[in-house]
Design an enzyme around this catalytic site. Sequence first.
Site, PDB file in Angstrom:
ATOM      1  N   HIS A 159      15.633  13.963 -20.751  1.00  0.00           N
ATOM      2  CA  HIS A 159      16.055  13.844 -22.224  1.00  0.00           C
ATOM      3  C   HIS A 159      14.572  14.290 -22.723  1.00  0.00           C
ATOM      4  CE1 HIS A 159      18.619  10.228 -21.435  1.00  0.00           C
ATOM      5  NE2 HIS A 159      19.289  11.419 -21.146  1.00  0.00           N
TER       6      HIS A 159
ATOM      7  N   ASP B 295      27.096  12.155 -12.354  1.00  0.00           N
ATOM      8  CA  ASP B 295      26.092  12.538 -13.094  1.00  0.00           C
ATOM      9  C   ASP B 295      24.956  12.860 -12.285  1.00  0.00           C
ATOM     10  OD1 ASP B 295      24.119  13.286 -15.033  1.00  0.00           O
ATOM     11  OD2 ASP B 295      25.061  11.736 -16.464  1.00  0.00           O
TER      12      ASP B 295
ATOM     13  N   ASP C 137       0.904  -1.257   0.061  1.00  0.00           N
ATOM     14  CA  ASP C 137      -0.110   0.127   0.013  1.00  0.00           C
ATOM     15  C   ASP C 137       0.835   1.046  -0.056  1.00  0.00           C
ATOM     16  OD1 ASP C 137       0.927  -0.296   2.489  1.00  0.00           O
ATOM     17  OD2 ASP C 137      -0.845  -0.019   3.499  1.00  0.00           O
TER      18      ASP C 137
ATOM     19  N   TYR D  78      35.489   6.580 -22.475  1.00  0.00           N
ATOM     20  CA  TYR D  78      35.198   5.438 -21.787  1.00  0.00           C
ATOM     21  C   TYR D  78      36.209   4.256 -22.349  1.00  0.00           C
ATOM     22  CZ  TYR D  78      31.164   8.441 -21.354  1.00  0.00           C
ATOM     23  OH  TYR D  78      30.217   9.483 -21.403  1.00  0.00           O
TER      24      TYR D  78
ATOM     25  N   ARG E 139      33.267  11.920 -18.436  1.00  0.00           N
ATOM     26  CA  ARG E 139      32.134  12.683 -18.971  1.00  0.00           C
ATOM     27  C   ARG E 139      32.427  14.137 -18.391  1.00  0.00           C
ATOM     28  NH1 ARG E 139      28.689   9.431 -18.834  1.00  0.00           N
ATOM     29  NH2 ARG E 139      27.200   9.686 -17.287  1.00  0.00           N
TER      30      ARG E 139
ATOM     31  N   GLU F 221      29.632  17.157 -18.424  1.00  0.00           N
ATOM     32  CA  GLU F 221      28.282  17.693 -19.068  1.00  0.00           C
ATOM     33  C   GLU F 221      27.909  19.002 -18.533  1.00  0.00           C
ATOM     34  OE1 GLU F 221      25.041  15.138 -17.803  1.00  0.00           O
ATOM     35  OE2 GLU F 221      23.905  15.685 -19.687  1.00  0.00           O
TER      36      GLU F 221
ATOM     37  N   HIS G 170      28.240   7.554 -27.246  1.00  0.00           N
ATOM     38  CA  HIS G 170      26.931   8.445 -27.310  1.00  0.00           C
ATOM     39  C   HIS G 170      27.091   9.699 -28.173  1.00  0.00           C
ATOM     40  CE1 HIS G 170      28.574  10.950 -23.958  1.00  0.00           C
ATOM     41  NE2 HIS G 170      29.053   9.980 -23.455  1.00  0.00           N
TER      42      HIS G 170
ATOM     43  N   ASP H  58      21.110  18.752 -15.396  1.00  0.00           N
ATOM     44  CA  ASP H  58      21.672  17.698 -15.940  1.00  0.00           C
ATOM     45  C   ASP H  58      23.299  17.770 -15.868  1.00  0.00           C
ATOM     46  OD1 ASP H  58      22.544  15.088 -16.783  1.00  0.00           O
ATOM     47  OD2 ASP H  58      21.282  15.130 -18.621  1.00  0.00           O
TER      48      ASP H  58
ATOM     49  N   HIS I  22      25.241   4.028 -17.629  1.00  0.00           N
ATOM     50  CA  HIS I  22      24.203   4.324 -16.644  1.00  0.00           C
ATOM     51  C   HIS I  22      24.164   3.696 -15.211  1.00  0.00           C
ATOM     52  CE1 HIS I  22      21.348   5.422 -20.516  1.00  0.00           C
ATOM     53  NE2 HIS I  22      22.109   6.527 -19.790  1.00  0.00           N
TER      54      HIS I  22
ATOM     55  N   GLU J  42      27.955  17.029 -23.490  1.00  0.00           N
ATOM     56  CA  GLU J  42      28.402  16.062 -22.601  1.00  0.00           C
ATOM     57  C   GLU J  42      29.214  15.102 -23.291  1.00  0.00           C
ATOM     58  OE1 GLU J  42      25.382  13.266 -21.199  1.00  0.00           O
ATOM     59  OE2 GLU J  42      23.728  14.434 -21.919  1.00  0.00           O
TER      60      GLU J  42
ATOM     61  N   HIS K  12      21.479  16.231 -25.483  1.00  0.00           N
ATOM     62  CA  HIS K  12      19.938  16.036 -25.807  1.00  0.00           C
ATOM     63  C   HIS K  12      19.092  17.464 -25.288  1.00  0.00           C
ATOM     64  CE1 HIS K  12      20.051  15.312 -21.398  1.00  0.00           C
ATOM     65  NE2 HIS K  12      20.969  14.747 -21.584  1.00  0.00           N
TER      66      HIS K  12
HETATM   67  N1  GLY Z   1      21.788  11.923 -16.911  1.00  0.00           N
HETATM   68  C1  GLY Z   1      21.461  11.452 -18.204  1.00  0.00           C
HETATM   69  C2  GLY Z   1      22.106  12.052 -19.125  1.00  0.00           C
HETATM   70  O1  GLY Z   1      23.297  12.574 -19.115  1.00  0.00           O
HETATM   71  O2  GLY Z   1      21.635  11.925 -20.461  1.00  0.00           O
HETATM   72 MN    MN Z   2      22.747  14.312 -20.187  1.00  0.00          MN
HETATM   73 MN    MN Z   3      23.654  13.622 -17.197  1.00  0.00          MN
END
Ligand code: GLY
Ligand code: MN
Ligand code: MN
Length: 436
Positions: free
Chosen positions: A358, A257, A36, A385, A403, A405, A347, A268, A240, A381, A351
């Site tokens: 996103h 991140d 619940d 890697y 990374r 960003e 990647h 982000d 991720h 970003e 975005h």
């Molecule tokens: N935190 C998700 C991205 O950087 O796209």
């Molecule tokens: Mn991002």
């Molecule tokens: Mn991110």
Amino acid sequence: MKQSEFKKRRKKLIQSIGKGAIALIGSAPIKIRNRDVDYPFRQDSDFYYLTGFNEPDALAVFIPERKEGEYILFCREFDEKKALWEGAHAGLGGAKADYDAEEAFAIEDLNKVLPGLLENKAKVFYPMGRNSELDHNLLAWINTVKNRSRSGVTAPSELYSLDLILHEMRLFKSDSELKLMRRAAEVSAAAHVKAMQACKAGLFEYQIEAELIHHFIQNGLRAVAYPSIVAGGKNACTLHYTENNSKLKSGDLLLIDAGAECDHYAADITRTFPISGRFNEPQKQLYQLVLDAQAAAIEQIQPGLPWNQAHDASVEILTKGLVELGLLKGKVKKLIKDEKYKPFYMHRIGHWLGMDVHDVGDYKVNQEWRSLEAGMVLTIEPGLYIPADCKTVDEQWRGIGIRVEDDVLVTSQGHEILTSGVPKSITEIEALMQAV
Ligand code: GLY
Ligand code: MN
Ligand code: MN
């Protein structure tokens, strides 16, 4: 956010769909966590964008030029017992008085009322395929109207995706949206600074996550925009990674991140820094390369330039750098053409960013990458890697994940970085961490 802003958006939507059409959009459902206990409620971004209404069990309907009102809200009726146990909810009176609905009905009356609203409308706009219950109900309501055809009414014959109109609207941020995004960015940047200051070998990744969340909540931002990634050493090579349960080792880098949400708007941010406070030589070289790629990409954020130009700039710098450092061998042009950088940079550059991390909005128009325009917000970003078991590169590079960003607003003059409150140059990071 003021009610007048939601009203402006509804007006724009109503104008876009035009006379003879009807648009429907449902709230997010409550999701059960266990038995619940529910997950914290997060409103559907599209629904909130148009209504500012933060309750589940609601459906908004828009009908241009309807005499009794163009904006109808179905929601939960006020219930005193519910109010006592679960807290405030608007009820039908509140939907009209506080949320500017021109008519309000109980959500229980949907099946009774909705077919009548669909009568003699040619077009229906709704977010197709997002909510199977709404998909199913809509077809049932349309069939109900069809069955009334002998009494002279006509049923809608054209279904349109509401996303096309709404997501194009959401792509361009107004001043009041930017105010919320700036706040999300500011608080998130300060949380990253706190995390850098708190970082030391021997702590667990979750302890650094706690620093971030502590700062978000201390500043009134109770939701994260997405699960925080706190990834020490080779964990950073898992894009991720959210387990956040490893011990931090001196000599490793830490990739964070994380971003908070401010009244439904996301930040982000990613930073990568040495757990010891000092980069070693290979880390320094790869880090500087990512930073250079980010700077080159950010330079491409200007109105009129195609969206992919920033990505291409990052690919060029990273590939060239990987050749110079000896991680790739061959001619830069050919390596780029053959996408040989992809095992290390898999990647894209970023975005759209907004209510969803996103965020919505097309990246291509008529099969072409769209041009940037003032008011768009996006992340930049780039990353590198190097898998821990990568046999093609020298051992010193293996298991490093980096990374960087930032969140960038396209302005009429060029761009503005919303997340510059957290350092990223090698000297700034080392100085900040030494000062603790
Ligand atoms: N935190 C998700 C991205 O950087 O796209
Ligand atoms: Mn991002
Ligand atoms: Mn991110």
